[in-house]
Design a protein around this motif. Structure first.
Motif, PDB file in Angstrom:
ATOM      1  N   GLN A   1       0.833  -1.211   0.000  1.00  0.00           N
ATOM      2  CA  GLN A   1       0.000   0.000   0.000  1.00  0.00           C
ATOM      3  C   GLN A   1       0.863   1.253   0.000  1.00  0.00           C
ATOM      4  O   GLN A   1       0.399   2.331   0.341  1.00  0.00           O
ATOM      5  CB  GLN A   1      -0.922  -0.028   1.199  1.00  0.00           C
ATOM      6  N   VAL A   2       2.109   1.047  -0.308  1.00  0.00           N
ATOM      7  CA  VAL A   2       3.034   2.175  -0.431  1.00  0.00           C
ATOM      8  C   VAL A   2       3.768   1.987  -1.752  1.00  0.00           C
ATOM      9  O   VAL A   2       3.862   0.862  -2.256  1.00  0.00           O
ATOM     10  CB  VAL A   2       4.051   2.182   0.746  1.00  0.00           C
ATOM     11  N   PRO A   3       4.290   3.076  -2.327  1.00  0.00           N
ATOM     12  CA  PRO A   3       5.007   2.921  -3.602  1.00  0.00           C
ATOM     13  C   PRO A   3       6.256   2.051  -3.453  1.00  0.00           C
ATOM     14  O   PRO A   3       6.808   1.932  -2.354  1.00  0.00           O
ATOM     15  CB  PRO A   3       5.405   4.372  -3.947  1.00  0.00           C
ATOM     16  N   PHE A   4       6.713   1.488  -4.581  1.00  0.00           N
ATOM     17  CA  PHE A   4       7.854   0.560  -4.539  1.00  0.00           C
ATOM     18  C   PHE A   4       9.113   1.216  -3.969  1.00  0.00           C
ATOM     19  O   PHE A   4      10.021   0.530  -3.501  1.00  0.00           O
ATOM     20  CB  PHE A   4       8.144   0.005  -5.947  1.00  0.00           C
ATOM     21  N   LEU A   5       9.155   2.552  -3.978  1.00  0.00           N
ATOM     22  CA  LEU A   5      10.336   3.236  -3.423  1.00  0.00           C
ATOM     23  C   LEU A   5      10.473   3.018  -1.918  1.00  0.00           C
ATOM     24  O   LEU A   5      11.516   3.321  -1.340  1.00  0.00           O
ATOM     25  CB  LEU A   5      10.273   4.735  -3.724  1.00  0.00           C
ATOM     26  N   ALA A   6       9.410   2.492  -1.316  1.00  0.00           N
ATOM     27  CA  ALA A   6       9.491   2.133   0.108  1.00  0.00           C
ATOM     28  C   ALA A   6      10.172   0.775   0.254  1.00  0.00           C
ATOM     29  O   ALA A   6       9.822  -0.019   1.110  1.00  0.00           O
ATOM     30  CB  ALA A   6       8.092   2.073   0.705  1.00  0.00           C
ATOM     31  N   ASP A   7      11.133   0.485  -0.602  1.00  0.00           N
ATOM     32  CA  ASP A   7      11.866  -0.781  -0.479  1.00  0.00           C
ATOM     33  C   ASP A   7      12.843  -0.691   0.695  1.00  0.00           C
ATOM     34  O   ASP A   7      12.758   0.234   1.518  1.00  0.00           O
ATOM     35  CB  ASP A   7      12.562  -1.117  -1.817  1.00  0.00           C
ATOM     36  N   LEU A   8      13.774  -1.596   0.769  1.00  0.00           N
ATOM     37  CA  LEU A   8      14.635  -1.673   1.959  1.00  0.00           C
ATOM     38  C   LEU A   8      15.652  -0.537   2.056  1.00  0.00           C
ATOM     39  O   LEU A   8      16.194  -0.280   3.129  1.00  0.00           O
ATOM     40  CB  LEU A   8      15.377  -3.021   1.966  1.00  0.00           C
TER      41      LEU A   8
ATOM     42  N   ASP B   1      19.066   5.639   0.511  1.00  0.00           N
ATOM     43  CA  ASP B   1      20.244   5.455  -0.343  1.00  0.00           C
ATOM     44  C   ASP B   1      19.812   4.951  -1.717  1.00  0.00           C
ATOM     45  O   ASP B   1      19.891   3.752  -2.021  1.00  0.00           O
ATOM     46  CB  ASP B   1      21.211   4.452   0.309  1.00  0.00           C
ATOM     47  N   PRO B   2      19.373   5.885  -2.586  1.00  0.00           N
ATOM     48  CA  PRO B   2      18.886   5.451  -3.906  1.00  0.00           C
ATOM     49  C   PRO B   2      19.968   4.798  -4.759  1.00  0.00           C
ATOM     50  O   PRO B   2      19.654   4.172  -5.768  1.00  0.00           O
ATOM     51  CB  PRO B   2      18.386   6.753  -4.559  1.00  0.00           C
TER      52      PRO B   2
ATOM     53  N   TYR C   1      24.702   7.962   6.374  1.00  0.00           N
ATOM     54  CA  TYR C   1      23.556   8.250   5.498  1.00  0.00           C
ATOM     55  C   TYR C   1      23.023   9.642   5.806  1.00  0.00           C
ATOM     56  O   TYR C   1      23.024  10.069   6.970  1.00  0.00           O
ATOM     57  CB  TYR C   1      22.452   7.202   5.705  1.00  0.00           C
ATOM     58  N   ASP C   2      22.539  10.311   4.753  1.00  0.00           N
ATOM     59  CA  ASP C   2      21.970  11.647   4.918  1.00  0.00           C
ATOM     60  C   ASP C   2      20.510  11.499   5.368  1.00  0.00           C
ATOM     61  O   ASP C   2      19.643  11.173   4.572  1.00  0.00           O
ATOM     62  CB  ASP C   2      22.041  12.394   3.582  1.00  0.00           C
ATOM     63  N   THR C   3      20.262  11.714   6.648  1.00  0.00           N
ATOM     64  CA  THR C   3      18.899  11.533   7.170  1.00  0.00           C
ATOM     65  C   THR C   3      18.123  12.857   7.178  1.00  0.00           C
ATOM     66  O   THR C   3      17.019  12.928   7.689  1.00  0.00           O
ATOM     67  CB  THR C   3      18.944  10.968   8.606  1.00  0.00           C
ATOM     68  N   LYS C   4      18.718  13.887   6.602  1.00  0.00           N
ATOM     69  CA  LYS C   4      18.043  15.202   6.598  1.00  0.00           C
ATOM     70  C   LYS C   4      17.389  15.508   5.246  1.00  0.00           C
ATOM     71  O   LYS C   4      16.782  16.549   5.072  1.00  0.00           O
ATOM     72  CB  LYS C   4      19.054  16.326   6.906  1.00  0.00           C
TER      73      LYS C   4
END
Ligand SMILES: Cc1cc2nc3c(=O)[nH]c(=O)nc-3n(C[C@H](O)[C@H](O)[C@H](O)COP(=O)(O)OP(=O)(O)OC[C@H]3O[C@@H](n4cnc5c(N)ncnc54)[C@H](O)[C@@H]3O)c2cc1C
Length: 445
Positions: free
Chosen positions: A51-58, A63-64, A430-433
């Motif tokens: 129920q979320v877009p595939f970009l909500a992967d791991l 980190d794209p 990782y850039d969390t901002k």
């Protein structure tokens, strides 16, 4: 002593394991009680999607460029162009599961059939007892990350019956393995199935049952009654600005609120994460409409405002469940017999039993809930902190009460795991901002 032990291997700790590959200096081991990764296997039903877009992967949202992204999974399986033409952001649950299994296959330090039975504080960290292949072993780590998921909740009066007659009374979490048409079939009348609840799982089970309800001659094998105590079969809030509640900015805002305000807010935010998807509702409506052409019977009834009040197992032959239902607005009660009751009554967060020996040392708020700091650590009194990046217990998906509705959302999983990696490393890996949104939650202080 290694740096970190992860307890549980669902999507959230798997995300952490994948992100930790960027920091080989941090040693880790993950323990999962199941024999393999299999995400909510009893709810991988036909047509079900995330129920979320595939970009909500791991990994992608933090980190794209990660090799563990869903797009790279597609690329490695020669499916990228097919996915491109599919033009659908909401991937099949079955494919999400396969993608996660593909990630599992590439990582080291993931242990399956390995149940953590006990944890205790030791000098400089924690000791974890693991039962693997009936053998007890202990491991030590400076930090723990608890991601043991949530537990299916049955109303108390259903629990005993679900134990005694698991094929007649079940949580939706057990649907695929427990539901069996032949078990509930009857000679004297049409068998009857009751579905309780109006969340996504109840809707998916309704749709799955509806699709297998008729035999080849078009005759029903069973009737379905779908009831919910909610005031309607409502969709989940899915407007763009509503979705911004699943963001680091809202998490910051929510975390800063007083405990009592937070608990009131959560009670009012059900439709942000508990309703059904509009697509599923529309799909169900279409199916009902199609079957009713020519005013043919649908063999399915739906009613809201109708609470399940009591159940009794009639252990005569064949077994039935006597159910008491109450229409709340009419204040009217009925009793009827069902051959199967399926409860879509949700899941509950809670720290796992293996943490019990540490519980006395974990600080709780006024409502008795564990205090979870903004960086996802628990406040352990007398904790074994030794140096930067050690002596912490992190939680993933145990912090709705402290961090808001995004706690169990796959979309925030990679971000949270990225925060944990940064904390373990003692610096910003990782850039969390970078996950900015348009609206502001609350006034600047
Ligand atoms: C059917 C279903 C569909 C969902 N779909 C979505 C969706 O589309 N989008 C979304 O944002 N969210 C969704 N969610 C919510 C949420 O994202 C998922 O529940 C997700 O699986 C949570 O991940 P997790 O890692 O916290 O827990 P889980 O996936 O539950 O994994 C936890 C793991 O810990 C293991 N474990 C527990 N105790 C121990 C122990 N003592 N020792 C070793 N291992 C242990 C368990 O066996 C389990 O495998 C869905 C939830 C359900 C139930």
């Amino acid at each position: 002593m290694i740096d970190v032990i992860g307890i549980g291997l669902g999507p959230f700790n798997l995300s952490l394991a994948a992100l930790l590959t960027k920091t080989p200096a941090i040693s880790s081991q993950f323990f999962e009680q199941k024999p393999c990764f299999n995400w909510h296997k009893n709810m991988i039903l036909p047509h079900t999607t995330l129920q979320v877009p595939f970009l909500a992967d791991l990994v992608s949202l933090i980190d794209p460029t990660s090799p563990f992204s869903f797009l790279n999974y597609l690329h490695c399986h020669q499916r990228l162009l097919k996915f491109y033409f599919l033009e659908d952001f909401e991937i099949f649950r079955q494919e999400y599961n396969h993608y996660c299994q593909w990630v599992v296959g590439q990582l080291s330090g993931l242990n399956f059939s390995a149940m953590v039975t006990e944890t205790k504080a030791i000098d400089g960290g924690y000791q974890v007892t693991v039962c693997q292949n009936q053998k007890m072993q202990t491991f030590t780590a400076k930090n723990l990350v608890i991601a043991t998921g949530s537990t299916p909740v049955l109303p108390p009066f259903l629990q005993d019956i679900a134990t005694k007659a698991p094929k007649r009374c079940m949580h939706t979490a057990n649907y695929a393995t427990h539901f069996d048409v032949d078990t509930i079939a009857r000679n004297d009348r049409l068998a009857k199935v009751l579905i309780i609840g109006s969340g996504q799982s109840a809707a998916e089970v309704f749709r799955a049952l509806f699709e297998q309800q008729l035999d080849e001659a078009g005759k029903p094998k069973f009737a379905i009654d779908w009831r919910t105590r909610s005031s309607g079969f409502f969709p989940m809030e899915y407007s763009k600005l509503g979705l911004e509640h699943f963001s680091p900015a809202y998490t910051d805002y929510f975390h800063s609120l007083p405990t009592s305000t937070k608990s009131q807010l959560i009670a009012r935010q059900d439709l942000l994460h508990k309703g059904m998807s509009v697509v599923t509702i529309s799909d169900i409506y279409q199916k009902l409409y199609e079957r009713s052409v020519g005013n043919q019977p649908t063999f399915a009834t739906l009613m809201a405002n109708c609470a399940l009040k009591a159940v009794k197992l009639n252990e005569d032959q064949p077994t039935t469940i006597n159910v008491t239902l109450h229409q709340q607005e009419q204040n009217q009660t009925i009793h009827c017999d069902y051959d199967c009751v399926i409860a879509g009554t949700g899941y509950q967060e809670g720290l796992p039993d293996c943490l019990s020996p540490l519980l006395f040392d974990i600080e709780c708020d006024d409502l008795g809930q564990p205090v979870v700091n903004r960086n996802y650590t628990l406040n352990v009194l007398n904790d074994p902190k030794t140096a930067v990046g050690s002596g912490h217990i992190f939680v993933q998906n145990q912090e709705t009460h402290s961090h808001g509705v995004g706690s169990g959302d796959l979309g925030l999983g990679a971000y949270r795991a990225g925060c944990v990696v940064n904390q373990l490393a003692g610096r910003a890996i990782y850039d969390t901002k970078g996950l900015d949104i348009f609206q502001q939650f609350g006034m600047a202080k």
